[in-house]
Design an enzyme around this catalytic site. Structure first.
Site, PDB file in Angstrom:
ATOM      1  N   SER A   1     -19.522 -92.664  15.831  1.00 35.02           N
ATOM      2  CA  SER A   1     -20.731 -92.006  16.320  1.00 35.02           C
ATOM      3  C   SER A   1     -21.967 -92.212  15.450  1.00 35.02           C
ATOM      4  O   SER A   1     -23.067 -91.863  15.863  1.00 35.02           O
ATOM      5  CB  SER A   1     -20.483 -90.501  16.506  1.00 35.02           C
ATOM      6  OG  SER A   1     -20.527 -89.840  15.260  1.00 35.02           O
TER       7      SER A   1
ATOM      8  N   LYS B   1     -23.530 -85.887  11.055  1.00 35.28           N
ATOM      9  CA  LYS B   1     -24.485 -86.098  12.140  1.00 35.28           C
ATOM     10  C   LYS B   1     -25.916 -86.001  11.594  1.00 35.28           C
ATOM     11  O   LYS B   1     -26.155 -85.483  10.502  1.00 35.28           O
ATOM     12  CB  LYS B   1     -24.310 -85.041  13.235  1.00 35.28           C
ATOM     13  CG  LYS B   1     -22.994 -85.113  13.989  1.00 35.28           C
ATOM     14  CD  LYS B   1     -22.922 -86.334  14.882  1.00 35.28           C
ATOM     15  CE  LYS B   1     -21.615 -86.370  15.657  1.00 35.28           C
ATOM     16  NZ  LYS B   1     -20.448 -86.661  14.804  1.00 35.28           N
TER      17      LYS B   1
END
Length: 210
Positions: A121, A158
């Site tokens: 990701s 993230k």
């Protein structure tokens, strides 16, 4: 009392400094004894004498010299504490795998830990599966920082954004195929500041260069 050999003292000094450079800590007296072909008791007595003469600082365990003190100032001993997912959050790993030495000239000074990235990701931020992420420990982040976030006792890597209008926190994956994670709150464990590529680790013999 039998006088100590200056030549052997010099050998012990050079070995202790070289060992520290390679391993990040002082050699044990048994290691010195094996390397130099002397008894452990002899190694200990010589270290005590060298301490008395001001050649080293020896407290019965650690050996410090001008060279190792300089290395201490130039190297930051940093723990690899496991892996952090770059996909769906998973439970945090607390076990320390090992310690590596990060040169302060490259990584700067501070309180760091290292996590091994897993998943896809964050690939558009240049973080691939297996890379090591050097994280500066802090409980705050600026808009757009890549953070290690703890959400409901799970952690993930993230990019950090705030949605002030809706009073939400957005954890954004750097992969256009994946969706944002939107939460009411999260605990910031640190901010990513360097990436050590997995391909470089293989080339260097994993951690040999550190």
């Amino acid at each position: 009392m039998r006088s100590k050999s200056p030549k052997l003292m010099d050998k012990i000094l050079k070995f202790a400094e070289g060992y520290y450079l390679d391993n990040g800590h002082s050699p044990a007296t048994s290691t010195i004894a094996t390397e130099l072909g002397i008894s452990r008791a002899t190694a200990y007595r010589y270290l005590v004498e060298m301490n008395d003469r001001g050649m080293v600082e020896y407290d019965g365990q650690d050996i410090q010299t001008d060279v190792t003190r300089k290395l201490n100032n130039e190297i930051n001993r940093t723990a690899i504490v496991g892996s952090v997912p770059c996909g769906t959050p998973e439970y945090k790993e607390e076990n320390i795998e090992e310690y590596v030495s990060l040169p302060t000239a490259i990584f700067g000074k501070g309180d760091f830990f290292i996590l091994r990235a897993s998943g896809q990701s964050m690939i558009e931020a240049g973080i691939d599966d297996g890379d090591l992420v050097v994280v500066r420990k802090q409980m705050y982040a600026d808009e757009g920082d890549i953070i290690v976030a703890l959400v409901d006792n799970q952690n993930t890597l993230k990019r950090f954004y705030r949605d002030e209008k809706n009073k939400k926190i957005i954890l954004h994956p750097e992969n256009r195929r994946m969706k944002d994670i939107i939460v009411d709150e999260c605990f910031i464990q640190g901010v990513a500041c360097h990436i050590i590529k997995a391909c470089l680790l293989i080339f260097l013999g994993v951690f040999g260069a550190f």
